[in-house]
Design an enzyme around this catalytic site. Structure first.
Site, mmCIF file in Angstrom:
data_model
loop_
_atom_site.group_PDB
_atom_site.id
_atom_site.type_symbol
_atom_site.label_atom_id
_atom_site.label_comp_id
_atom_site.label_asym_id
_atom_site.label_seq_id
_atom_site.Cartn_x
_atom_site.Cartn_y
_atom_site.Cartn_z
ATOM 1 N N CYS A 1 0.811 -1.224 0.000
ATOM 2 C CA CYS A 1 0.000 0.000 0.000
ATOM 3 C C CYS A 1 0.844 1.273 0.000
ATOM 4 O O CYS A 1 0.325 2.354 -0.294
ATOM 5 C CB CYS A 1 -0.936 0.013 1.203
ATOM 6 N N CYS B 1 -14.341 -0.632 6.859
ATOM 7 C CA CYS B 1 -13.337 -1.157 5.932
ATOM 8 C C CYS B 1 -13.317 -0.303 4.670
ATOM 9 O O CYS B 1 -14.367 0.065 4.146
ATOM 10 C CB CYS B 1 -13.662 -2.596 5.550
ATOM 11 N N HIS C 1 -9.216 3.104 -1.744
ATOM 12 C CA HIS C 1 -7.857 2.626 -1.535
ATOM 13 C C HIS C 1 -7.344 1.862 -2.752
ATOM 14 O O HIS C 1 -7.252 0.628 -2.750
ATOM 15 C CB HIS C 1 -7.822 1.730 -0.298
#
Length: 378
Positions: free
Chosen positions: A81, A199, A321
């Site tokens: 990430c 999430c 994300h």
């Protein structure tokens, strides 16, 4: 740093699910905006760096071809990430050391065509063999935190309420919403105690940055520090929650480089892939002592209008994300904030900002990599 480094231009795509687009299209959208923002010609670039996790082989050359960038060194960097901010870190050190004067940094990911839910862990790792994807790992992180310090479900949910609300001010965010704590807690359980709305979504998107030597031009954002650390072996001898110490090590280096403390930072963009992640990260960054970070969202300290707003962009929970693009999107947001160009989400008086991106997914390690960057108005 031997030479002063600045960010001259930034750009991002919109964030969401765009399976009909090629990954290169997302990259071009962000890169063109950044180059135009920086008023930089392709011929000025001395390097091109791309952060991506699941991008196709040769992604730097593929994207560069469409942008008309050739002959200069082109790098593809993968650090889970933190891939985008790892690419940014390499560009910053390259400019500071004199290897090149100007570089284009790009982070890009298209996850909608690869995964319908949680990212599948590496099958050769223990996590993959036992079916433990990242939501499960973060859930264990939350339970460890609860054991050490105590943690109410409402405190976890408050992080999602804050960041989803912040995202309503961001027209490029993937999933923004006005929610209550009850609605967050009543959403589908994913990995106890983390519910669906705690999430981050798996998203598509790109972010781009033009990094160069300082020229004294309007709009330059100064890079005060950039620290990259890799994870260390993590086993039963480490009493801390997974990921905490990687963030703390990077933060210590960044604060020392910049000559500032956590108390002096006006706003933060941090890696809130799951609600517990923001809580532990803010403690590791020194905003609150261990065990007290869970109260920050509840008290309003980290909300828009609070003492130190965190994730005014909506963060990963709201913006989305897209792994490799996350770090560059965070830095683009911070640059807009420090320039005073963040529109409805502008944090008043923002002069000093910190960006943190933590990449997980390496079995037996306290995270894969972590990058902490300190930026300021020139």
């Amino acid at each position: 740093m031997s030479r002063e480094v600045v960010i001259r231009g930034v750009g991002t795509s919109h964030f969401g699910a765009f399976p009909e687009k090629r990954v290169e299209e997302l990259a071009w959208e962000a890169a063109v905006e950044a180059l135009e923002d920086a008023a930089t010609e392709r011929s000025e670039l001395g390097a091109f760096l791309v952060g991506s996790v699941f991008g196709p082989p040769g992604i730097a050359a593929r994207v560069g071809r469409g942008l008309g960038i050739g002959s200069v060194p082109a790098y593809a960097i993968e650090a889970a990430c933190a891939s985008g901010t790892a690419a940014f870190h390499e560009a910053v050190t390259g400019v500071a050391d004199g290897r090149f004067d100007c570089a284009l940094v790009l982070g890009v990911e298209q996850l909608s065509t690869l995964f319908s839910g949680a990212i599948v862990p590496e099958a050769t790792d223990p996590e993959g063999a036992t079916g433990l994807p990242l939501p499960g790992l973060y859930a264990l992180q939350a339970e460890r935190y609860r054991h050490l310090y105590g943690l109410d479900d409402e405190q976890l949910a408050a992080v999602a309420v804050k960041n989803k609300r912040h995202g309503l001010r961001n027209p490029r965010a993937h999933l923004a919403a006005e929610l209550t704590v009850g609605e967050v807690l009543e959403s589908r359980m994913i990995a106890e105690p983390l519910t669906l709305l705690q999430c981050c979504p798996t998203s598509d998107g790109a972010g781009a940055l033009v990094v160069s030597t300082a020229r004294g031009e309007p709009g330059e954002v100064r890079v005060r520090a950039s620290a990259l650390v890799s994870g260390e072996p993590w086993d039963h001898r480490n009493p801390e929650e997974w990921g905490r110490l990687s963030v703390a090590r990077a933060a210590e280096q960044a604060y020392a480089q910049a000559g500032v403390s956590a108390e002096e930072i006006d706003l933060f963009e941090v890696h809130d892939a799951f609600t517990i992640g923001e809580i532990i990260t803010l403690e590791a960054l020194g905003i609150a002592p261990s065990g007290e970070g869970a109260s920050l969202a509840v008290s309003g300290h980290t909300a828009f209008g609070g003492a130190q707003p965190v994730n005014a962009s909506g963060g990963l929970l709201s913006r989305g994300h897209p792994l490799g693009a996350t770090g560059t999107a965070q830095i683009a947001e911070m640059a807009w904030q420090l320039r005073g160009h963040a529109g409805e989400r502008q944090v008043a008086g923002a002069e000093l900002g910190l960006v943190e991106t933590m990449g997980g997914g390496a079995a037996g390690m306290d995270g894969n990599a972590c990058v902490v960057t300190v930026l300021s108005k020139s």
